[in-house]
Design a protein around this motif. Sequence first.
Motif, PDB file in Angstrom:
ATOM      1  N   ILE A 249       0.770  -1.117   0.003  1.00  0.00           N
ATOM      2  CA  ILE A 249      -0.055  -0.041  -0.163  1.00  0.00           C
ATOM      3  C   ILE A 249       0.918   1.216   0.060  1.00  0.00           C
ATOM      4  O   ILE A 249       0.656   2.200  -0.712  1.00  0.00           O
ATOM      5  N   LEU A 250       1.962   1.222   0.887  1.00  0.00           N
ATOM      6  CA  LEU A 250       2.672   2.593   0.932  1.00  0.00           C
ATOM      7  C   LEU A 250       3.761   2.589  -0.334  1.00  0.00           C
ATOM      8  O   LEU A 250       3.902   3.695  -0.643  1.00  0.00           O
ATOM      9  N   ARG A 251       4.038   1.580  -0.969  1.00  0.00           N
ATOM     10  CA  ARG A 251       4.907   1.587  -2.210  1.00  0.00           C
ATOM     11  C   ARG A 251       3.821   2.315  -3.004  1.00  0.00           C
ATOM     12  O   ARG A 251       4.292   3.431  -4.064  1.00  0.00           O
ATOM     13  N   ASN A 252       2.727   1.925  -3.177  1.00  0.00           N
ATOM     14  CA  ASN A 252       1.598   2.304  -4.201  1.00  0.00           C
ATOM     15  C   ASN A 252       1.383   4.139  -3.969  1.00  0.00           C
ATOM     16  O   ASN A 252       1.542   4.992  -4.770  1.00  0.00           O
ATOM     17  N   LEU A 253       1.232   4.264  -2.849  1.00  0.00           N
ATOM     18  CA  LEU A 253       0.895   5.994  -2.413  1.00  0.00           C
ATOM     19  C   LEU A 253       2.297   6.556  -2.741  1.00  0.00           C
ATOM     20  O   LEU A 253       2.170   7.546  -3.292  1.00  0.00           O
ATOM     21  N   ALA A 254       3.384   6.080  -2.503  1.00  0.00           N
ATOM     22  CA  ALA A 254       4.703   6.837  -2.591  1.00  0.00           C
ATOM     23  C   ALA A 254       5.125   7.012  -4.104  1.00  0.00           C
ATOM     24  O   ALA A 254       5.483   8.158  -4.682  1.00  0.00           O
ATOM     25  N   GLN A 255       4.840   5.857  -5.091  1.00  0.00           N
ATOM     26  CA  GLN A 255       4.885   5.908  -6.457  1.00  0.00           C
ATOM     27  C   GLN A 255       3.874   6.823  -7.138  1.00  0.00           C
ATOM     28  O   GLN A 255       4.163   7.562  -8.153  1.00  0.00           O
ATOM     29  N   GLU A 256       2.522   6.959  -6.479  1.00  0.00           N
ATOM     30  CA  GLU A 256       1.359   7.673  -7.390  1.00  0.00           C
ATOM     31  C   GLU A 256       1.121   9.011  -6.849  1.00  0.00           C
ATOM     32  O   GLU A 256       0.515   9.856  -7.291  1.00  0.00           O
ATOM     33  N   HIS A 257       1.346   9.285  -5.392  1.00  0.00           N
ATOM     34  CA  HIS A 257       0.568  10.429  -4.649  1.00  0.00           C
ATOM     35  C   HIS A 257       1.335  11.117  -3.787  1.00  0.00           C
ATOM     36  O   HIS A 257       0.914  11.934  -3.181  1.00  0.00           O
TER      37      HIS A 257
END
Length: 354
Positions: A130-138
């Motif tokens: 989840i945090l990887r996705n947030l870091a990559q996209e947001h």
Amino acid sequence: MKSLRQLTRNLVVCLTFLALLPACERKPMDKNDPMAQAFAKPEHVDLDIGKIEAVPEEKPVEVAHTWAAAIKEQVRLAEADLQTCRNDYLVPFQFEKMRRRNVEFVNITEMDEVCMDGSPEKKKRGPLKILRNLAQEHIGKNAQLDRFIASGMEQLEFFRVFSFMTKKVGAPEIQLVTDLAKTSADRVRTVGMDVDKSAGIIAQWPDGTLPDDDPAVVAKALDAAAFKAQLVDHYAWLVDDFLNAYDRFANKSWEGYDMPKMTALRTWVAIPRKRLQQDRARLAALTADAKQKAEIDGFFNAVDASLKAIEAGYDRYEKTPKDERGQKDPNRKNVESTQKAAQKFLVTWRAPAK
């Protein structure tokens, strides 16, 4: 046999008697007769449908399909696991038993699932994904979200070291291994307070909250004072921690059994990098004179220089073998000096107006 003949005789007598009965009319029952009242049909009632109030239909609860609603849900899921990780595994962890090479009191596989990896078999994403996705996209879309991502990634990195130490109970220097596990667990609990604080603020967002890069937000006119205040909010917590972040993620994180935490450091750098990209574009449209714009641009250049100084240390901790690094990081001094240059702007901008 005798009883059967008697029964047949009685049946013939009864049938003969019924055949001889005269036909008679059924008399209506007296309305006052309780028996008649009991069997009476209910009177017909005309219902005026127009006079009956309609029962309002229950509308299904509407789920907001907005950027803010989606982010809140992702943050809620990640924070729940990060908090469970601390409370259920790290707080009650028995380090004295670990020093005696005993970690049988904890299910390490289950711990890693909750604290980091999730479980494909259970169809559950872990906080790392989840945090990887947030870091990559947001990143760069909301200051509080940036803080959640940075602190959440830091918790994951220090937990990774803690978890690795629990798997090294067979190492000869068990005392050093246990001490590092405890130091890492302490940092996880400390940074966990920042994780929970940011998650709590994000949970209170209205569903219509827009990201900072939304055209409606970017189009809002700002003067120099308002823009500076915004820059303090977006950058100060990062810039003030540049040197400390470099130390705890890289410079101080490779001795003994410890390891560099480059994912957390790269995340720390990526946030202001993204901010600089957005804010330089906004500077051109800022309602301000040339002197004010030059001052703000000078801050951007100082932040960029500090980020480049941090990035210059990546190879030392990612590519240089541990036994070739030496005790002193020659890059640290540059990180410190460039940080101070960027902080000078923030000190001035944070000072109360006279």
